[in-house]
Scaffold this motif. Structure first.
Motif, PDB file in Angstrom:
ATOM      1  N   GLN A 239       4.898  16.148   0.250  1.00 57.86           N
ATOM      2  CA  GLN A 239       4.433  17.480  -0.033  1.00 57.86           C
ATOM      3  C   GLN A 239       5.005  18.169  -1.442  1.00 57.86           C
ATOM      4  O   GLN A 239       4.345  19.131  -2.087  1.00 57.86           O
ATOM      5  N   ASP A 240       5.771  17.434  -2.148  1.00 55.05           N
ATOM      6  CA  ASP A 240       6.108  17.781  -3.530  1.00 55.05           C
ATOM      7  C   ASP A 240       5.101  17.352  -4.315  1.00 55.05           C
ATOM      8  O   ASP A 240       4.953  17.881  -5.414  1.00 55.05           O
ATOM      9  N   LEU A 241       4.313  16.215  -3.971  1.00 54.33           N
ATOM     10  CA  LEU A 241       3.403  15.752  -4.916  1.00 54.33           C
ATOM     11  C   LEU A 241       2.060  16.507  -4.755  1.00 54.33           C
ATOM     12  O   LEU A 241       1.218  16.845  -5.579  1.00 54.33           O
ATOM     13  N   HIS A 242       1.724  16.814  -3.357  1.00 50.46           N
ATOM     14  CA  HIS A 242       0.762  17.488  -2.933  1.00 50.46           C
ATOM     15  C   HIS A 242       1.086  18.556  -1.958  1.00 50.46           C
ATOM     16  O   HIS A 242       0.787  18.221  -0.918  1.00 50.46           O
ATOM     17  N   PRO A 243       1.196  19.935  -2.528  1.00 51.35           N
ATOM     18  CA  PRO A 243       1.708  20.829  -1.718  1.00 51.35           C
ATOM     19  C   PRO A 243       0.553  21.167  -0.377  1.00 51.35           C
ATOM     20  O   PRO A 243      -0.686  21.257  -0.672  1.00 51.35           O
ATOM     21  N   GLY A 244       0.946  21.134   0.667  1.00 44.47           N
ATOM     22  CA  GLY A 244       0.174  21.368   1.837  1.00 44.47           C
ATOM     23  C   GLY A 244      -0.150  20.230   2.676  1.00 44.47           C
ATOM     24  O   GLY A 244      -1.039  20.560   3.690  1.00 44.47           O
ATOM     25  N   ILE A 245      -0.264  19.225   1.944  1.00 47.64           N
ATOM     26  CA  ILE A 245      -0.825  17.918   2.732  1.00 47.64           C
ATOM     27  C   ILE A 245      -0.193  17.445   3.780  1.00 47.64           C
ATOM     28  O   ILE A 245       1.150  18.012   3.751  1.00 47.64           O
ATOM     29  N   ARG A 246      -0.641  17.080   4.782  1.00 45.67           N
ATOM     30  CA  ARG A 246      -0.222  16.641   5.962  1.00 45.67           C
ATOM     31  C   ARG A 246      -0.388  15.200   6.029  1.00 45.67           C
ATOM     32  O   ARG A 246      -1.312  14.427   6.137  1.00 45.67           O
ATOM     33  N   VAL A 247       0.632  14.313   6.371  1.00 42.53           N
ATOM     34  CA  VAL A 247       0.747  13.142   6.482  1.00 42.53           C
ATOM     35  C   VAL A 247       1.785  12.645   7.390  1.00 42.53           C
ATOM     36  O   VAL A 247       2.909  12.788   7.328  1.00 42.53           O
ATOM     37  N   GLU A 248       1.298  11.921   8.349  1.00 44.22           N
ATOM     38  CA  GLU A 248       2.166  11.387   9.546  1.00 44.22           C
ATOM     39  C   GLU A 248       2.827  10.330   8.860  1.00 44.22           C
ATOM     40  O   GLU A 248       2.534   9.449   8.151  1.00 44.22           O
ATOM     41  N   HIS A 249       3.959   9.749   9.800  1.00 43.36           N
ATOM     42  CA  HIS A 249       4.716   8.366   9.386  1.00 43.36           C
ATOM     43  C   HIS A 249       3.779   7.348   9.310  1.00 43.36           C
ATOM     44  O   HIS A 249       3.915   6.637   8.053  1.00 43.36           O
ATOM     45  N   ALA A 250       3.002   7.040  10.109  1.00 44.40           N
ATOM     46  CA  ALA A 250       2.272   5.806  10.034  1.00 44.40           C
ATOM     47  C   ALA A 250       1.376   5.786   8.980  1.00 44.40           C
ATOM     48  O   ALA A 250       1.023   4.459   8.610  1.00 44.40           O
ATOM     49  N   ALA A 251       0.957   6.855   8.345  1.00 41.96           N
ATOM     50  CA  ALA A 251      -0.050   7.011   7.244  1.00 41.96           C
ATOM     51  C   ALA A 251       0.417   6.754   5.969  1.00 41.96           C
ATOM     52  O   ALA A 251      -0.399   6.495   5.063  1.00 41.96           O
ATOM     53  N   LEU A 252       1.602   6.574   5.782  1.00 40.15           N
ATOM     54  CA  LEU A 252       2.526   6.617   4.561  1.00 40.15           C
ATOM     55  C   LEU A 252       1.863   5.479   3.723  1.00 40.15           C
ATOM     56  O   LEU A 252       1.518   5.515   2.533  1.00 40.15           O
ATOM     57  N   PRO A 253       1.715   4.298   4.255  1.00 34.65           N
ATOM     58  CA  PRO A 253       1.399   2.891   3.373  1.00 34.65           C
ATOM     59  C   PRO A 253      -0.079   2.849   2.964  1.00 34.65           C
ATOM     60  O   PRO A 253      -0.507   2.364   1.985  1.00 34.65           O
ATOM     61  N   SER A 254      -0.832   3.582   3.751  1.00 36.03           N
ATOM     62  CA  SER A 254      -2.373   3.689   3.240  1.00 36.03           C
ATOM     63  C   SER A 254      -2.778   4.983   2.553  1.00 36.03           C
ATOM     64  O   SER A 254      -4.074   5.168   2.138  1.00 36.03           O
ATOM     65  N   HIS A 255      -2.191   6.080   2.642  1.00 40.36           N
ATOM     66  CA  HIS A 255      -2.408   7.302   2.045  1.00 40.36           C
ATOM     67  C   HIS A 255      -2.898   7.201   0.515  1.00 40.36           C
ATOM     68  O   HIS A 255      -1.895   6.601  -0.214  1.00 40.36           O
ATOM     69  N   PRO A 256      -3.991   7.573   0.124  1.00 40.16           N
ATOM     70  CA  PRO A 256      -4.014   7.577  -1.605  1.00 40.16           C
ATOM     71  C   PRO A 256      -3.179   8.154  -2.262  1.00 40.16           C
ATOM     72  O   PRO A 256      -2.785   7.917  -3.492  1.00 40.16           O
ATOM     73  N   VAL A 257      -2.503   9.311  -1.849  1.00 42.25           N
ATOM     74  CA  VAL A 257      -1.353  10.090  -2.697  1.00 42.25           C
ATOM     75  C   VAL A 257      -0.038   9.209  -2.722  1.00 42.25           C
ATOM     76  O   VAL A 257       0.357   8.969  -3.821  1.00 42.25           O
ATOM     77  N   ILE A 258       0.145   8.401  -1.655  1.00 40.41           N
ATOM     78  CA  ILE A 258       1.337   7.579  -1.556  1.00 40.41           C
ATOM     79  C   ILE A 258       1.102   6.408  -2.634  1.00 40.41           C
ATOM     80  O   ILE A 258       1.820   6.010  -3.056  1.00 40.41           O
TER      81      ILE A 258
END
Length: 268
Positions: A239-258
């Motif tokens: 959320q420091d990179l993209h304020p307000g974004i919602r990312v669950e634990h399991a989505a971290l490896p695939s999320h485009p921001v990550i």
């Protein structure tokens, strides 16, 4: 319901979401790959609990497109009465498997070091590999996605059963025997976590970057459980990179921001 049963149920709820299938990658584990001059370290990807190498199917093309040699293994297979999957075995045994795999990668590619990207349990294994197994000289960068560096409370469930209590003792016997030895190893106050936190975690010559999500209900408290509060470490929330974004634990490896952030950390 007995308290150890509550803990066991929470383990299933926390880990079941981690086994989400994604499209298959075709550029992983090319044992003929030779690192490019600008990316001399092969990248080793370490999956999380109840998951496998396919967890990285969305990140792998990003890395290979940048010219990295990319490798991943399925570690920690466990077949117990309730669960059968990779990423469940005792962390010390999984660490041995990771070490052997990294040796194979270094031998095949001729590289001196690897860079490691680790999700959740895989992040803790990366930290343990460099520190507790004495292999910091084989690692350039560790990019860690919500690792249970200081153990997880599983959204407070572990706190209900404090270390030393009869209920915690019963749970620590039941969970690894029935379902998930790794889950017990990642609890706050476990032998594995205490060993990892005995003295500085960071090792000379290794660069560390840790990211967490404020929406995490698996490695908790979010951030506090993961961040390495030592000099030179990058610690931040997605959320420091993209304020307000919602990312669950399991989505971290695939999320485009990550995924973009991972590439930046590997080649800052």
């Amino acid at each position: 319901m007995p308290r150890h049963a509550v803990l066991l149920a929470a383990v299933f709820a926390a880990t079941a979401v981690l086994n989400t299938p994604v499209a298959a990658a075709t550029t992983l584990d090319d044992w003929a790959c030779r690192p490019a001059v600008n990316h001399p370290n092969p990248v080793v990807l370490l999956h999380g609990t109840l998951n496998g190498a396919r967890e990285w199917d969305q990140l792998t093309p990003d890395l290979t497109a940048e010219g990295y040699c990319v490798f991943a293994l399925d570690y920690g297979y466990s077949a117990l009465p309730i669960l059968r999957s990779t990423g469940l075995g005792p962390l010390a045994e999984s660490a041995d498997q990771v070490a052997a795999f990294i040796d194979r990668v270094l031998t095949a590619t001729g590289a001196d070091k690897v860079d490691i990207v680790g999700q959740s349990q895989g992040g803790a294994l990366a930290e343990y590999y460099a520190k507790n197994m004495g292999h910091a000289d084989r690692v350039g960068v560790e990019v860690l996605l919500a690792p249970p560096t200081h153990g997880t409370t599983l959204s407070g469930v572990v706190d209900i059963l404090p270390p030393g209590s009869p209920q915690r003792a019963a749970a620590d016997v039941a969970v690894p025997v029935l379902a998930c030895p790794a889950c017990t190893d990642m609890e706050t106050g476990s032998t594995f976590v205490n060993a990892l936190n005995d003295g500085p975690i960071t090792q000379s010559g290794v660069r560390y970057a840790v990211i967490a999500t404020r929406d995490d209900t698996t490695v908790t408290p979010p951030g506090t459980a993961s961040f390495i509060n030592e000099p030179g470490v990058t610690n931040l929330f997605v959320q420091d990179l993209h304020p307000g974004i919602r990312v669950e634990h399991a989505a971290l490896p695939s999320h485009p921001v990550i995924r973009r952030w991972i590439l930046q950390q590997l080649d800052p």
